[in-house]
Design a protein around this motif. Structure first.
Motif, PDB file in Angstrom:
ATOM      1  N   PHE A 247       0.843  -1.204   0.000  1.00 54.02           N
ATOM      2  CA  PHE A 247       0.000   0.000   0.000  1.00 54.02           C
ATOM      3  C   PHE A 247       0.878   1.254   0.000  1.00 54.02           C
TER       4      PHE A 247
ATOM      5  N   ARG B 233       1.433   1.550  -7.564  1.00 54.96           N
ATOM      6  CA  ARG B 233       0.077   1.987  -7.257  1.00 54.96           C
ATOM      7  C   ARG B 233      -0.862   1.979  -8.461  1.00 54.96           C
TER       8      ARG B 233
ATOM      9  N   GLU C  71      -4.773   0.901  -8.316  1.00 50.54           N
ATOM     10  CA  GLU C  71      -5.648   2.021  -7.961  1.00 50.54           C
ATOM     11  C   GLU C  71      -6.355   2.568  -9.197  1.00 50.54           C
TER      12      GLU C  71
ATOM     13  N   ASN D 283      -0.659  12.921  -6.075  1.00 45.49           N
ATOM     14  CA  ASN D 283      -1.541  12.052  -6.871  1.00 45.49           C
ATOM     15  C   ASN D 283      -2.432  12.913  -7.749  1.00 45.49           C
TER      16      ASN D 283
ATOM     17  N   ASN E 286      -1.750   8.224   5.106  1.00 44.08           N
ATOM     18  CA  ASN E 286      -1.607   9.216   4.035  1.00 44.08           C
ATOM     19  C   ASN E 286      -2.365  10.459   4.473  1.00 44.08           C
TER      20      ASN E 286
ATOM     21  N   MET F 160      -7.063  14.758   2.505  1.00 47.24           N
ATOM     22  CA  MET F 160      -7.376  13.417   3.004  1.00 47.24           C
ATOM     23  C   MET F 160      -6.640  13.075   4.295  1.00 47.24           C
TER      24      MET F 160
ATOM     25  N   TYR G  49      -9.356  -0.115   7.019  1.00 45.25           N
ATOM     26  CA  TYR G  49      -8.962   1.011   6.182  1.00 45.25           C
ATOM     27  C   TYR G  49      -9.946   2.147   6.431  1.00 45.25           C
TER      28      TYR G  49
ATOM     29  N   LEU H 193     -20.791  11.698  -6.199  1.00 41.98           N
ATOM     30  CA  LEU H 193     -19.693  11.357  -5.298  1.00 41.98           C
ATOM     31  C   LEU H 193     -20.040  10.113  -4.456  1.00 41.98           C
TER      32      LEU H 193
ATOM     33  N   GLU I 261     -16.362   2.423  -5.787  1.00 44.31           N
ATOM     34  CA  GLU I 261     -14.899   2.373  -5.866  1.00 44.31           C
ATOM     35  C   GLU I 261     -14.204   1.837  -4.606  1.00 44.31           C
TER      36      GLU I 261
HETATM   37  O1  6CM Z   1      -6.196   5.011  -0.245  1.00 48.94           O
HETATM   38  C1  6CM Z   1      -6.090   4.837  -1.435  1.00 48.94           C
HETATM   39  N1  6CM Z   1      -5.067   5.273  -2.132  1.00 48.94           N
HETATM   40  C2  6CM Z   1      -3.987   5.990  -1.558  1.00 48.94           C
HETATM   41  C3  6CM Z   1      -2.773   5.978  -2.420  1.00 48.94           C
HETATM   42  O2  6CM Z   1      -2.925   6.639  -3.607  1.00 48.94           O
HETATM   43  C4  6CM Z   1      -4.355   7.384  -1.100  1.00 48.94           C
HETATM   44  C5  6CM Z   1      -5.387   8.035  -1.928  1.00 48.94           C
HETATM   45  C6  6CM Z   1      -6.565   8.446  -1.514  1.00 48.94           C
HETATM   46  C7  6CM Z   1      -7.460   9.244  -2.376  1.00 48.94           C
HETATM   47  C8  6CM Z   1      -8.846   8.864  -2.206  1.00 48.94           C
HETATM   48  C9  6CM Z   1      -9.739   9.754  -2.987  1.00 48.94           C
HETATM   49  C10 6CM Z   1     -10.563   9.051  -3.968  1.00 48.94           C
HETATM   50  C11 6CM Z   1     -11.670   9.913  -4.416  1.00 48.94           C
HETATM   51  C12 6CM Z   1     -12.039   9.650  -5.818  1.00 48.94           C
HETATM   52  C13 6CM Z   1     -13.111  10.519  -6.355  1.00 48.94           C
HETATM   53  C14 6CM Z   1     -12.851  11.994  -6.316  1.00 48.94           C
HETATM   54  C15 6CM Z   1     -13.493  12.687  -7.478  1.00 48.94           C
HETATM   55  C16 6CM Z   1     -14.308  13.853  -7.071  1.00 48.94           C
HETATM   56  C17 6CM Z   1     -15.400  14.200  -8.040  1.00 48.94           C
HETATM   57  C18 6CM Z   1     -16.655  13.411  -7.878  1.00 48.94           C
HETATM   58  C19 6CM Z   1     -17.865  13.909  -8.566  1.00 48.94           C
HETATM   59  O3  6CM Z   1      -4.684   7.313   0.215  1.00 48.94           O
HETATM   60  C20 6CM Z   1      -7.166   4.072  -2.204  1.00 48.94           C
HETATM   61  C21 6CM Z   1      -8.226   5.006  -2.621  1.00 48.94           C
HETATM   62  C22 6CM Z   1      -9.409   4.317  -3.191  1.00 48.94           C
HETATM   63  C23 6CM Z   1     -10.471   5.305  -3.611  1.00 48.94           C
HETATM   64  C24 6CM Z   1     -11.715   4.666  -4.027  1.00 48.94           C
END
Ligand code: 6CM
Length: 255
Positions: A94, A100, A104, A125, A162, A180, A210, A225, A232
Motif C-alpha cells: 500500500f 500503485r 488504484e 496524486n 496518508n 485526506m 482502512y 460522489l 470504488e
Molecule cells: O487510499 C487509497 N489510495 C492511496 C494511495 O494513492 C491514497 C489516496 C486516496 C485518495 C482517495 C480519494 C478518492 C476519491 C475519488 C473521487 C474523487 C473525485 C471527485 C469528483 C466526484 C464527482 O490514500 C485508495 C483510494 C481508493 C479510492 C476509491
C-alpha cells in the motif's frame, strides 16, 4: 461511581526513522498515533455511528454521512479479512507508490515530491476526472510504521497513513485540491499448525481496517460522489488485496 475510560495507552514508537528534529515529526507522530488509538479503543456506541453500505462477508464497507457547506465529506471505513498474507506485506504494497497504478483504478498519475526518511515521503496524486466535476489532485505525506506486539498474546500491527500537506514543489491550482486523512491498519493472526510444523501461508490471516476521510475540495455533486464511493471503495479493497496475494504467493512470508 462509573470510572471514565482511559485512552488506550500506546508506547512511544520504537521504529520511526524520521528524525524527531524534523519539522514534521510531531504531526506525523500524532496523526499516526491517533489512528491507532481510535482503532484500539473503538467502543460499541462509536461503532453504531457507521452505516454498512457493502457487506460481502469477508469485506464490509461503512460510511458516516457528513456534509460541509454542501460538500460530501462522508468518512469511509472498510474492514476486510484476507488469508495467506501478513499485515507487513499489505502495508508494504500500500505504501510502495511505484506499483500503485496497477491497483488504484481512480488514479491517473503519481509522483514523489520529496523523501523525508526511509519510511516517509511526500506524494502528489492526480485523480482521474469524474464527469461532470473538475479533475482533482492531492499532496500528502505517506508514512509506514510497525507496532510490534507487546507480549506473546498481543497483536502485531502495521500502519500506513496518508495525510494531506502543503509543499512548495507541489503547488495547487491546476486541479481542485482534495484533502485526506487515510489509514490502513493491519493485524496479522497466526495459527501455528497443530503438528508443530513450519508456519506456511495457510496459517496466516490478515485483518485490515482502512479508513478514509476525504474532502473533495471544491464543489462536486453529492449523488455522483456517493455513488463513486460506493462502487470504488470495495473495488479498491478487492483489487488491492488480490494484488498483494499475487505479488506474495511465491515469495517467503514477510512477517
Ligand atoms: O487510499 C487509497 N489510495 C492511496 C494511495 O494513492 C491514497 C489516496 C486516496 C485518495 C482517495 C480519494 C478518492 C476519491 C475519488 C473521487 C474523487 C473525485 C471527485 C469528483 C466526484 C464527482 O490514500 C485508495 C483510494 C481508493 C479510492 C476509491
Amino acid at each position: 461511581e462509573k470510572k471514565k475510560k482511559e485512552p488506550t495507552p500506546l508506547k512511544p514508537p520504537q521504529h520511526i526513522s524520521l528524525s524527531p528534529s524534523h519539522p514534521m515529526y510531531n504531526e506525523i507522530n500524532e496523526i499516526t498515533t491517533s489512528h491507532l488509538r481510535r482503532l484500539l479503543s473503538a467502543n460499541k456506541a462509536e461503532e453504531q455511528e457507521w452505516q454498512c453500505i457493502v457487506d460481502q462477508g469477508d469485506l464490509k464497507v461503512f460510511k458516516r454521512e457528513l456534509e460541509e457547506n454542501g460538500i460530501v465529506i462522508d468518512p469511509m471505513k472498510a474492514v476486510c479479512t484476507v488469508k495467506k498474507i501478513t499485515g507487513h506485506e499489505v502495508c508494504h504494497y500500500f505504501w510502495d507508490f511505484e506499483n500503485r497504478l496497477e491497483w488504484e483504478a481512480t488514479l491517473e498519475s503519481t509522483r514523489i515530491v520529496e523523501w523525508l526518511s526511509d519510511d516517509t515521503f511526500i506524494n502528489n496524486n492526480v485523480i482521474k476526472r469524474v464527469w461532470p466535476a473538475s479533475q482533482r489532485d492531492a499532496c500528502f505525506w505517506s508514512h509506514i510504521r510497525h507496532i510490534p506486539a507487546e507480549n506473546d498474546e498481543g497483536s502485531d500491527n502495521w500502519i500506513v497513513v496518508n495525510y494531506s500537506t502543503d509543499h512548495p514543489s507541489c503547488p495547487s491550482g491546476k486541479y481542485v485540491r482534495i484533502t485526506m486523512n487515510v489509514a490502513m491498519i493491519c493485524q496479522t493472526i497466526i495459527e501455528p499448525p497443530s503438528n508443530g510444523g513450519d508456519i506456511t501461508r495457510d496459517n496466516i490471516t490478515c485483518k485490515i481496517t482502512y479508513t478514509a476521510d476525504v474532502n473533495p475540495g471544491g464543489w462536486a455533486p453529492s449523488s455522483v460522489l456517493r455513488s463513486v464511493y460506493k462502487r470504488e471503495y470495495p473495488k479498491f479493497v478487492r483489487r488491492f488485496t488480490q494484488y498483494v496475494l499475487d505479488k506474495t504467493a511465491d515469495k517467503p512470508i514477510l512477517f
